[in-house]
Design an enzyme around this catalytic site. Structure first.
Site, PDB file in Angstrom:
ATOM      1  N   LYS A 257       0.554  -0.872  -0.518  1.00 30.24           N
ATOM      2  CA  LYS A 257       0.288  -0.018   0.081  1.00 30.24           C
ATOM      3  C   LYS A 257       0.966   1.257  -0.507  1.00 30.24           C
ATOM      4  CE  LYS A 257      -4.288  -2.082   1.621  1.00 30.24           C
ATOM      5  NZ  LYS A 257      -3.733  -3.509   2.250  1.00 30.24           N
TER       6      LYS A 257
HETATM    7  C1  LIG Z   1      -4.637  -4.475   1.092  1.00 32.19           C
HETATM    8  C2  LIG Z   1      -4.096  -5.996   1.218  1.00 32.19           C
HETATM    9  C3  LIG Z   1      -4.011  -6.808   0.138  1.00 32.19           C
HETATM   10  C4  LIG Z   1      -5.810  -6.921  -0.636  1.00 32.19           C
HETATM   11  O1  LIG Z   1      -5.063  -5.791  -1.404  1.00 32.19           O
HETATM   12  P1  LIG Z   1      -6.668  -5.320  -2.254  1.00 32.19           P
HETATM   13  O2  LIG Z   1      -5.979  -4.393  -3.326  1.00 32.19           O
HETATM   14  O3  LIG Z   1      -7.805  -5.260  -1.248  1.00 32.19           O
HETATM   15  O4  LIG Z   1      -6.775  -6.158  -3.160  1.00 32.19           O
HETATM   16  C5  LIG Z   1      -3.130  -7.738   0.185  1.00 32.19           C
HETATM   17  N1  LIG Z   1      -2.421  -7.857   1.004  1.00 32.19           N
HETATM   18  C6  LIG Z   1      -1.896  -6.970   1.618  1.00 32.19           C
HETATM   19  C7  LIG Z   1      -0.740  -7.189   2.693  1.00 32.19           C
HETATM   20  C8  LIG Z   1      -2.680  -5.897   1.823  1.00 32.19           C
HETATM   21  O5  LIG Z   1      -1.979  -5.003   2.740  1.00 32.19           O
END
Ligand SMILES: *Cc1c(COP(=O)(O)O)cnc(C)c1O
Length: 477
Positions: free
Chosen positions: A120
Site C-alpha cells: 500500500k
Molecule cells: C491490502 C492488502 C491486500 C489486498 O489488496 P486489495 O487491493 O484490497 O485487493 C493484500 N495483501 C496485503 C498485505 C494488503 O495489505
C-alpha cells in the site's frame, strides 16, 4: 481527460477534482471516460526508465490537468531509494520495486519495501504528496478520518505525516493489533497524526467513522475526508508497477506475462486490469483469495454474493479478510460494456444485501477476454507455500504473498512467465512465520526495536460524541 461514474448519474470530473473525494454523488466509482492507450513506441521508450520516471509517464496519462513540471517534481520526490529501503538484506534497493527471480519464469515483484512493509505504500506515498500539492493550490485543508485493523491505517499515516494542511485521525481496536503493527502506528510523534484506540473491535471503530461521515454538517465544518481503497489516486498509482514488473521480467515488448495478485478489495488487481486495458501485454491476471473467497466464487460461477461480517473469517492473511470487494464495481462496469443502467441494476441487489449472477448472460461469455482466472488458498496452503519457498529458494515470504504464489503456480499457463506481487514483508506477520518455519522473520534494518519506542495514542470508548469532541478539540477553528 475526464472521469465518469460507474452509475452514470453524476457529472464528469477531472483527476484533481476526484483526487480528494470518495464516491461519486450517485454512489458510483470514478473511471476514465476512456483508458489511455500506450503505443508500442511508448512501451519501447518506457522499458528502461527509472521507477520515478515511469510513474511520471503513466500518471501523466491519468492526470493531464496537473502541470507536467509539478507532477514530475511529485513523482521524483515520492519514488526515492530512501523511501523504499525497508527491504530484505539482499534486496536491490537501488531500484524501486525490484524483481526477485526464484527460478527462470517465476518471479516476485517486491512492492513491500516502503515505510510500513506493505504494498500500500507504493500508492499511498504518492497520494500524500498529491494531496499536499492539491490542498496548497486551493488553500484548503483535510482531516482524514479512518478505521484500521492494521495495514491501511499505518500506510496512510506514514504517507501523511508532516504534510501541510492534512491531519489524520486513525481509529484502531484497542489491544487487538499485533505488537509490531501497534508500534508502527503509535510510535509516530508527528503532531498531525492522531491515533485513537477504541475500546471494542474493528467493526466498532468502523461504525464510529461511518457515524461521523454521515453527519454532513460536522463533515463539512471539519473538512473530513478518507483515503480508502476506492480512491482513484491510489488505483492509478498502482498501475505503474505492473509496467515495471512487465519490463523487468521480459526481454521485449512482444512477450506476454501472467501476474498473480493476493486480493481483498480488488484494488491491486483492478490496477492490473487497467494496465492491460491500456495495452500492456498481460495474458493472465490471476486473482488469489484466502478462505474469504467471494471473488473466487464470482470468477468460477458468475455469482457475486458479498457476505455478512458473521460469515467473514479471521485468517492468517488478515488484509484479505473482506466480505465485499469495494473496487469490484469498476471491473464489472467494463465487463458489462460500460452499461451504467445494467451496473445500477446489479448493484441495487448488492447494496441491499443481495447477489447477482452473470452465468446466463452474454457477460459470462465475455469474461474470458479479460484474462482473469482465480483460485483460493487456505491457512494450510499458506504454511506449505511459505515452507516450500524457504526450502527451495531461501526466500521468506509473508502469508498474503504465499496465497498469491500458491494460486499463481496452480493457475499460470505453462508458456508464460509468472510475476507474483509481494504485498507485505514477512516481518509483519511473525506469528504465522514462526508456525510455518519455526524461526522468526528477518526485520529490515532499523526496525529491530520499534516495540520499545515511546508510543502516543488516545484511548476512547466507542462513542460518537467523544470522537467528534476529540476531532473538534484538535482542529483549530
Ligand atoms: C491490502 C492488502 C491486500 C489486498 O489488496 P486489495 O487491493 O484490497 O485487493 C493484500 N495483501 C496485503 C498485505 C494488503 O495489505
Amino acid at each position: 481527460m475526464k472521469y465518469l461514474s460507474t452509475r452514470g448519474l453524476a457529472p464528469t470530473k477531472t483527476f484533481t477534482e476526484i483526487l480528494l473525494g470518495g464516491l461519486a454523488l450517485d454512489g458510483g466509482l470514478y473511471l476514465p471516460e476512456e483508458y489511455p492507450q500506450v503505443t508500442r513506441e511508448e512501451l519501447d521508450a518506457w522499458r528502461n526508465l527509472s521507477y520515478a520516471d515511469l510513474a511520471f509517464a503513466v500518471m501523466s496519462k491519468f492526470a493531464p490537468d496537473i502541470p507536467a513540471a509539478d507532477l514530475k517534481a511529485i513523482t521524483d520526490k515520492t519514488y526515492t531509494q530512501a523511501v523504499y529501503s525497508n527491504a530484505r538484506a539482499d534486496s536491490d534497493t537501488r531500484q524501486i520495486a525490484p524483481l526477485r527471480t526464484l527460478e527462470p519464469g517465476l518471479h516476485i515483484l517486491e512492492l513491500s519495501n516502503g515505510p510500513t512493509l506493505a504494498f500500500k505504500d507504493m500508492a499511498m506515498q504518492l497520494l500524500g504528496n498529491l494531496f499536499e500539492y492539491a490542498l496548497e493550490r486551493q488553500h484548503g485543508e483535510l482531516n482524514i478520518l479512518g478505521a484500521t485493523s492494521g495495514d491501511t491505517g499505518s500506510a496512510a499515516e506514514y504517507a501523511m505525516r508532516g504534510k501541510h494542511g492534512i491531519r489524520v485521525f486513525m481509529l484502531s481496536p484497542h489491544g487487538k493489533m499485533s505488537a509490531f503493527q501497534t508500534a508502527q502506528m503509535y510510535s509516530l510523534q508527528d503532531p498531525n497524526i492522531f491515533n485513537i484506540a477504541v475500546r471494542g473491535v474493528f467493526d466498532d471503530a468502523q461504525d464510529l467513522v461511518k457515524a461521523v461521515s454521515n453527519d454532513h454538517v460536522f463533515k463539512a465544518e471539519y473538512h473530513i475526508g478518507t483515503v480508502n481503497s476506492i480512491n482513484w489516486g491510489r488505483i492509478s498509482a498502482q498501475v505503474v508497477y505492473y509496467f515495471k514488473g512487465y519490463f523487468a521480467a521480459t526481454a521485449s515488448n512482444e512477450e506476454q506475462v501472467a501476474f498473480s495478485v493476493p486480493s481483498g478489495n480488488f484494488g491491486n488487481i483492478c490496477a492490473g486490469h487497467i494496465a492491460r486495458q491500456m495495452g500492456l501485454p498481460i495474458a493472465q491476471l490471476i486473482l488469489a483469495t484466502n478462505e474469504n473467497d467471494v471473488l473466487d466464487e464470482f470468477f468460477k460461477t458468475g455469482i457475486y454474493r458479498p457476505r455478512g461480517t458473521a460469515q467473514t473469517f479471521h485468517t492468517s492473511s488478515p488484509s484479505m479478510d473482506i466480505s465485499k470487494a469495494s473496487n469490484f464495481e469498476r471491473f464489472v462496469f467494463d465487463l458489462v460494456g460500460r452499461d451504467a443502467a445494467k451496473l445500477r441494476e446489479f448493484w441495487s441487489q448488492v447494496d441491499t444485501g443481495g447477489a447477482f449472477n452473470i452465468k446466463d448472460t452474454p457477460y459470462w461469455d465475455e469474461l474470458p477476454s479479460f484474462g482473469f482466472v482465480s483460485g483460493k488458498s487456505t491457512h494450510q496452503d499458506r504454511l506449505e507455500t511459505i515452507r516450500a519457498t524457504w526450502e527451495n529458494y531461501g526466500v521468506m515470504i509473508d502469508t498474503h504473498t504465499a496465497d498469491g504464489l500458491k494460486v499463481g503456480i496452480e493457475q499460470c499457463r505453462a508458456d508464460l512467465p509468472l510475476i507474483c506481487l509481494e504485498t507485505a514483508l514477512p516481518a509483519k506477520f511473525e506469528a504465522t512465520i514462526i508456525e510455518a518455519l519455526g524461526r522468526e522473520p528477518e526485520r529490515p534494518a532499523g526496525m529491530e526495536g520499534i516495540e520499545n519506542l515511546p508510543q502516543r495514542c488516545e484511548v476512547m470508548d466507542a462513542e460518537v460524541e467523544a470522537l467528534k469532541a476529540f476531532i473538534a478539540g484538535n482542529v483549530p477553528g
